[in-house]
Design a protein around this motif. Structure first.
Motif, PDB file in Angstrom:
ATOM      1  N   GLU A 213       0.832  -1.199   0.000  1.00 21.96           N
ATOM      2  CA  GLU A 213       0.000   0.000   0.000  1.00 21.96           C
ATOM      3  C   GLU A 213       0.870   1.254   0.000  1.00 21.96           C
ATOM      4  N   GLY A 214       1.929   1.239   0.793  1.00 20.47           N
ATOM      5  CA  GLY A 214       2.819   2.389   0.818  1.00 20.47           C
ATOM      6  C   GLY A 214       3.447   2.651  -0.541  1.00 20.47           C
ATOM      7  N   ALA A 215       3.899   1.590  -1.197  1.00 25.71           N
ATOM      8  CA  ALA A 215       4.516   1.747  -2.520  1.00 25.71           C
ATOM      9  C   ALA A 215       3.498   2.264  -3.529  1.00 25.71           C
ATOM     10  N   THR A 216       2.253   1.809  -3.406  1.00 26.47           N
ATOM     11  CA  THR A 216       1.205   2.255  -4.324  1.00 26.47           C
ATOM     12  C   THR A 216       0.911   3.736  -4.138  1.00 26.47           C
ATOM     13  N   TRP A 217       0.775   4.166  -2.899  1.00 23.41           N
ATOM     14  CA  TRP A 217       0.516   5.590  -2.654  1.00 23.41           C
ATOM     15  C   TRP A 217       1.687   6.445  -3.122  1.00 23.41           C
ATOM     16  N   GLU A 218       2.905   5.980  -2.921  1.00 23.96           N
ATOM     17  CA  GLU A 218       4.064   6.735  -3.389  1.00 23.96           C
ATOM     18  C   GLU A 218       4.036   6.877  -4.915  1.00 23.96           C
ATOM     19  N   ALA A 219       3.603   5.815  -5.596  1.00 21.76           N
ATOM     20  CA  ALA A 219       3.508   5.878  -7.060  1.00 21.76           C
ATOM     21  C   ALA A 219       2.447   6.880  -7.499  1.00 21.76           C
ATOM     22  N   VAL A 220       1.331   6.922  -6.774  1.00 23.85           N
ATOM     23  CA  VAL A 220       0.273   7.892  -7.077  1.00 23.85           C
ATOM     24  C   VAL A 220       0.798   9.315  -6.878  1.00 23.85           C
ATOM     25  N   ILE A 221       1.447   9.547  -5.754  1.00 25.98           N
ATOM     26  CA  ILE A 221       2.002  10.870  -5.458  1.00 25.98           C
ATOM     27  C   ILE A 221       2.998  11.297  -6.535  1.00 25.98           C
ATOM     28  N   GLY A 222       3.728  10.323  -7.076  1.00 26.55           N
ATOM     29  CA  GLY A 222       4.725  10.618  -8.092  1.00 26.55           C
ATOM     30  C   GLY A 222       4.160  11.204  -9.371  1.00 26.55           C
ATOM     31  N   HIS A 223       2.838  11.062  -9.586  1.00 33.28           N
ATOM     32  CA  HIS A 223       2.215  11.628 -10.784  1.00 33.28           C
ATOM     33  C   HIS A 223       1.729  13.060 -10.561  1.00 33.28           C
ATOM     34  N   GLY A 224       1.982  13.601  -9.389  1.00 34.37           N
ATOM     35  CA  GLY A 224       1.705  15.011  -9.138  1.00 34.37           C
ATOM     36  C   GLY A 224       0.248  15.393  -9.303  1.00 34.37           C
ATOM     37  N   ASP A 225       0.013  16.532  -9.947  1.00 31.81           N
ATOM     38  CA  ASP A 225      -1.333  17.080 -10.066  1.00 31.81           C
ATOM     39  C   ASP A 225      -2.288  16.158 -10.813  1.00 31.81           C
TER      40      ASP A 225
END
Length: 244
Positions: A213-225
């Motif tokens: 879950e942490g890795a998934t959220w980090e990937a989402v955050i990585g796409h910015g706006d």
């Protein structure tokens, strides 16, 4: 599945209706067109890799992106190669996504996708493909539930203001970046919903689920706006406040 090093490839496709003639069955004017009637606009994927170090600590990495290729069939072939070493995870993929992808291969005389056409990916009860929708509805024993509703039930944002029926108009207007973002939002939330189901079934431990879950959220955050709206939910707030 069990607590062991693993690779998951969560995928979703966006499509538009093509020109193939098709007539709804008598008495069913609202019937959904079958897989050959759809063209792939994009394929989104999340590759989750889970490992454990010598001390027994689990960690995960995630890559969330649109599969870039010269044609839909070429994109499907990329997925096919990834699937050689990863378990596919979809939401309703057995009924729609994979059949549409198979149609893209069938329509291209130069293409093949051995992994997708083998039983391990197509068989309903085989472990090479985990269809979250099929699983949560007890393989058709209960009525279908939308991804939006399932996501909202576990604290995710769901579909927001966009649905699959909006893709055609977005595509006609050339809003490809928005379609891609919408696709990736479905991919990420499908991944998180899958993790919930795997945890509830005792197939993955809390430690593995937490890492994924942490890795998934980090990937989402990585796409910015582009995907910031996906984080506006109770689930993200809970994760972001947890001690690391």
């Amino acid at each position: 599945m069990s607590d062991r090093p693993l690779r998951l490839f969560v995928l979703d496709i966006e499509t538009v209706r093509n020109a193939l003639p098709w007539t709804p069955p008598a008495g069913r004017p609202d019937a959904f067109p079958p897989p050959p009637c759809w063209d792939i606009v994009c394929i989104g994927g999340l590759l989750l890799t889970v490992t454990r170090d010598a001390e027994g600590t689990w960690s995960a990495t995630a890559k969330l992106k649109i599969v870039e290729a010269t044609s839909p069939a070429a994109a499907v072939q990329i997925v096919d190669r990834i699937a050689e070493t990863a378990t596919l995870v979809t939401f309703n993929g057995r009924s729609f996504d994979l059949p549409v992808m198979e149609c893209a291969i069938l329509s291209d005389p130069t293409a093949s996708a051995p992994r997708l056409f083998r039983k391990r990916g197509r068989g309903r009860y085989d472990d090479g493909h985990q269809d979250v929708s099929d699983y949560l509805t007890n393989h058709g024993a209960t009525s279908p539930v939308s991804l939006d509703l399932w996501c909202r039930s576990v604290g995710l944002v769901g579909k927001g203001d966009t649905g699959g029926s909006d893709v055609a108009a977005m595509h006609a207007a050339g809003r490809i970046a928005e379609i891609n973002a919408y696709c990736l939002s479905d991919v990420a939330q499908t991944a998180l919903l899958f993790l919930d189901a795997a945890r509830a079934a005792g197939e993955l431990s809390a430690a593995v689920v937490e890492a994924c879950e942490g890795a998934t959220w980090e990937a989402v955050i990585g796409h910015g706006d582009a995907l910031r709206w996906v984080t506006r939910c109770a689930r993200f707030e809970r994760w972001s406040k947890e001690p690391t």
